[in-house]
Design a protein around this motif. Structure first.
Motif, PDB file in Angstrom:
ATOM      1  N   SER A 186       0.817  -0.862   0.101  1.00  0.00           N
ATOM      2  CA  SER A 186       0.136  -0.033   0.046  1.00  0.00           C
ATOM      3  C   SER A 186       0.840   1.131   0.044  1.00  0.00           C
ATOM      4  CB  SER A 186      -0.833   0.040   1.440  1.00  0.00           C
ATOM      5  OG  SER A 186      -0.138   0.199   2.293  1.00  0.00           O
ATOM      6  N   SER A 187       0.269   2.616  -0.250  1.00  0.00           N
ATOM      7  CA  SER A 187       0.952   3.707  -0.283  1.00  0.00           C
ATOM      8  C   SER A 187       1.466   4.040   1.117  1.00  0.00           C
ATOM      9  CB  SER A 187       0.001   4.693  -0.459  1.00  0.00           C
ATOM     10  OG  SER A 187      -0.407   4.730  -2.112  1.00  0.00           O
ATOM     11  N   SER A 188       0.799   3.560   2.230  1.00  0.00           N
ATOM     12  CA  SER A 188       1.331   3.892   3.539  1.00  0.00           C
ATOM     13  C   SER A 188       2.400   2.859   3.647  1.00  0.00           C
ATOM     14  CB  SER A 188       0.006   3.698   4.537  1.00  0.00           C
ATOM     15  OG  SER A 188      -0.668   2.352   4.494  1.00  0.00           O
ATOM     16  N   GLY A 189       2.191   1.736   3.307  1.00  0.00           N
ATOM     17  CA  GLY A 189       3.520   0.913   3.578  1.00  0.00           C
ATOM     18  C   GLY A 189       4.668   1.394   2.888  1.00  0.00           C
ATOM     19  N   VAL A 190       4.715   2.016   1.831  1.00  0.00           N
ATOM     20  CA  VAL A 190       5.720   2.470   1.061  1.00  0.00           C
ATOM     21  C   VAL A 190       6.370   3.721   1.985  1.00  0.00           C
ATOM     22  CG1 VAL A 190       6.629   3.633  -0.891  1.00  0.00           C
ATOM     23  CG2 VAL A 190       4.973   1.734  -1.339  1.00  0.00           C
ATOM     24  N   TYR A 191       5.297   4.391   2.298  1.00  0.00           N
ATOM     25  CA  TYR A 191       5.657   5.659   3.238  1.00  0.00           C
ATOM     26  C   TYR A 191       6.462   5.262   4.405  1.00  0.00           C
ATOM     27  CZ  TYR A 191       5.549  10.212   5.672  1.00  0.00           C
ATOM     28  OH  TYR A 191       6.058  11.475   6.332  1.00  0.00           O
ATOM     29  N   ARG A 192       6.087   4.196   5.154  1.00  0.00           N
ATOM     30  CA  ARG A 192       6.760   3.651   6.343  1.00  0.00           C
ATOM     31  C   ARG A 192       8.066   3.174   5.817  1.00  0.00           C
ATOM     32  NH1 ARG A 192       1.577   1.907   7.575  1.00  0.00           N
ATOM     33  NH2 ARG A 192       2.104  -0.420   6.513  1.00  0.00           N
ATOM     34  N   ILE A 193       8.477   2.507   4.598  1.00  0.00           N
ATOM     35  CA  ILE A 193       9.566   1.970   4.126  1.00  0.00           C
ATOM     36  C   ILE A 193      10.577   3.373   3.856  1.00  0.00           C
ATOM     37  CG2 ILE A 193      10.836   0.886   2.451  1.00  0.00           C
ATOM     38  CD1 ILE A 193       8.321  -1.026   2.361  1.00  0.00           C
ATOM     39  N   VAL A 194      10.125   4.189   3.361  1.00  0.00           N
ATOM     40  CA  VAL A 194      11.052   5.153   2.875  1.00  0.00           C
ATOM     41  C   VAL A 194      11.375   6.019   4.200  1.00  0.00           C
ATOM     42  CG1 VAL A 194      11.206   7.366   1.519  1.00  0.00           C
ATOM     43  CG2 VAL A 194      10.094   5.436   0.528  1.00  0.00           C
ATOM     44  N   ALA A 195      10.604   6.346   5.180  1.00  0.00           N
ATOM     45  CA  ALA A 195      10.691   7.084   6.032  1.00  0.00           C
ATOM     46  C   ALA A 195      11.821   6.523   7.012  1.00  0.00           C
ATOM     47  CB  ALA A 195       9.399   7.350   6.983  1.00  0.00           C
ATOM     48  N   LYS A 196      11.722   5.207   6.984  1.00  0.00           N
ATOM     49  CA  LYS A 196      12.837   4.264   7.796  1.00  0.00           C
ATOM     50  C   LYS A 196      14.116   4.529   7.546  1.00  0.00           C
ATOM     51  CE  LYS A 196      12.933   0.079   6.999  1.00  0.00           C
ATOM     52  NZ  LYS A 196      12.767  -1.331   7.016  1.00  0.00           N
ATOM     53  N   HIS A 197      14.106   4.583   6.077  1.00  0.00           N
ATOM     54  CA  HIS A 197      15.384   4.831   5.547  1.00  0.00           C
ATOM     55  C   HIS A 197      15.975   6.265   5.438  1.00  0.00           C
ATOM     56  CE1 HIS A 197      15.966   0.677   4.891  1.00  0.00           C
ATOM     57  NE2 HIS A 197      14.817   0.608   3.974  1.00  0.00           N
ATOM     58  N   LEU A 198      15.116   7.185   5.596  1.00  0.00           N
ATOM     59  CA  LEU A 198      15.523   8.543   5.345  1.00  0.00           C
ATOM     60  C   LEU A 198      15.714   9.188   6.873  1.00  0.00           C
ATOM     61  CD1 LEU A 198      13.263   9.992   2.692  1.00  0.00           C
ATOM     62  CD2 LEU A 198      15.487   9.181   2.631  1.00  0.00           C
ATOM     63  N   LYS A 199      15.300   8.658   7.771  1.00  0.00           N
ATOM     64  CA  LYS A 199      15.203   9.270   9.204  1.00  0.00           C
ATOM     65  C   LYS A 199      16.648   9.642   9.766  1.00  0.00           C
ATOM     66  CE  LYS A 199      14.600   5.119  11.993  1.00  0.00           C
ATOM     67  NZ  LYS A 199      13.683   4.288  13.017  1.00  0.00           N
ATOM     68  N   SER A 200      17.651   8.651   9.270  1.00  0.00           N
ATOM     69  CA  SER A 200      18.979   8.874   9.639  1.00  0.00           C
ATOM     70  C   SER A 200      19.915  10.005   8.974  1.00  0.00           C
ATOM     71  CB  SER A 200      19.704   7.383   9.389  1.00  0.00           C
ATOM     72  OG  SER A 200      19.829   7.130   7.965  1.00  0.00           O
ATOM     73  N   LEU A 201      19.273  10.633   7.947  1.00  0.00           N
ATOM     74  CA  LEU A 201      19.709  11.598   7.110  1.00  0.00           C
ATOM     75  C   LEU A 201      19.572  12.836   7.885  1.00  0.00           C
ATOM     76  CD1 LEU A 201      19.006  10.704   3.587  1.00  0.00           C
ATOM     77  CD2 LEU A 201      20.834  10.157   4.628  1.00  0.00           C
TER      78      LEU A 201
END
Length: 308
Positions: free
Chosen positions: A230-245
């Motif tokens: 789902s779109s929300s699933g993609v959001y969680r995936i991307v946010a997980k990887h971008l939060k460290s930047l």
């Protein structure tokens, strides 16, 4: 006509006659369901007859949203929903005049989108590639998602809608369905192609095997249980990887879209080409990225020019 019946017919109209995307239809439904919940509490009589809904009643709901601390963007979207719904009611002569006509949309807060630096994205994707090569299905999927979002600058709704027939690895192109069901062809590069190939040949097969229903999905990107992501699933995936930047601001898929568009312009791409790639119907929507580029130019000038 009862409100619930009117909402149902309105949603059918925007989906089947107007051709709005499933994402837009869901947004309309969510807004109108919350509006109906408000009416049930404060103006119960309107539930029986939509003709009794007035401008003042709509303003009362919007005021309540403001009191709840909802953002300007959220309130603006709800006003747009009420105007569309009111116009539909008027066209079908369920009300004498669209009660939402006089609603004033709040002024937009002109904030520039968050843009991640090219080197930061490059390092992130290198780390994701290393994790993907270790063989875990979810890591291969995540790597393919971030590579493709950055390479193509497509919307998250367009990403989750991709099926087997939409990807041409030989020509490095995607066929995506954007707003208003408009299709366009979008290019991507060799790194994204390599990430997709790895995922399609290994990770996707592993994820598909976890579908307990035994139904094979034609969607390219799958969730951890084998169903369409789902779109929300993609959001969680991307946010997980971008939060460290480093840097504040949004961390979702749109950040990669903003970054890709800005990097294209910084690299010399023409605005019209970027507009076509992003699927913007109006050039003004694309021009915000020129502001981002101009801001960076000004910052560089101040830091580097001896007479700044």
């Amino acid at each position: 006509m009862r409100l619930t019946q009117a909402i149902s017919q309105f949603l059918q109209t925007v989906e089947h006659q107007y051709g709005y995307s499933a994402h837009t239809v869901r947004a309309y439904q969510n807004d109108l369901d919350r509006f109906a919940a408000h009416l049930k509490t404060k103006h119960a009589q309107t539930l029986e007859n939509v003709a009794t809904i007035t401008l003042e009643i709509m303003r009362d709901w919007l005021w309540e949203l403001q009191e709840q601390g909802k953002s300007t963007a959220t309130i603006s979207r709800n006003i747009a929903t009420l105007k569309s719904f009111g116009k539909w009611l008027e066209e079908r002569e369920l009300v004498e005049i669209n009660p939402a006509t006089r609603l004033n949309t709040p002024k937009k807060q002109h904030t520039l989108p968050r843009v991640i630096g090219e080197k930061q994205i490059e390092n992130l994707l290198i780390n994701l590639r290393q994790a993907a090569l270790a063989g875990e299905a979810a890591a291969q999927r995540d790597y393919a998602i971030l590579e493709l979002l950055y390479a193509s600058a497509i919307r998250v709704s367009e990403l989750v809608g991709l099926t087997d027939s939409d990807i041409n690895l030989a020509e490095y192109t995607l066929r995506v369905t954007g707003k208003g069901n408009k299709q366009r062809i979008v290019p991507f590069g060799k790194p994204a192609a390599a990430a997709l190939k790895l995922y399609l040949e290994a990770g996707r097969l592993q994820l598909a095997s976890k579908n307990s229903a035994g139904l094979a999905s034609s969607n390219i990107f799958l969730g951890n249980r084998g169903g369409a992501l789902s779109s929300s699933g993609v959001y969680r995936i991307v946010a997980k990887h971008l939060k460290s930047l480093p840097g504040g601001g949004p961390q979702g898929p749109h950040t990669l879209r903003h970054s890709a568009a800005t990097h294209l312009l910084n690299g010399g791409a023409e605005l019209r080409i970027v507009q076509e790639m992003l699927g913007h119907s109006n050039l003004a929507s694309t021009q915000i990225y020129t502001h981002v580029s101009t801001e960076r130019l000004a910052q560089t000038f101040k830091q580097a020019h001896p007479r700044a």
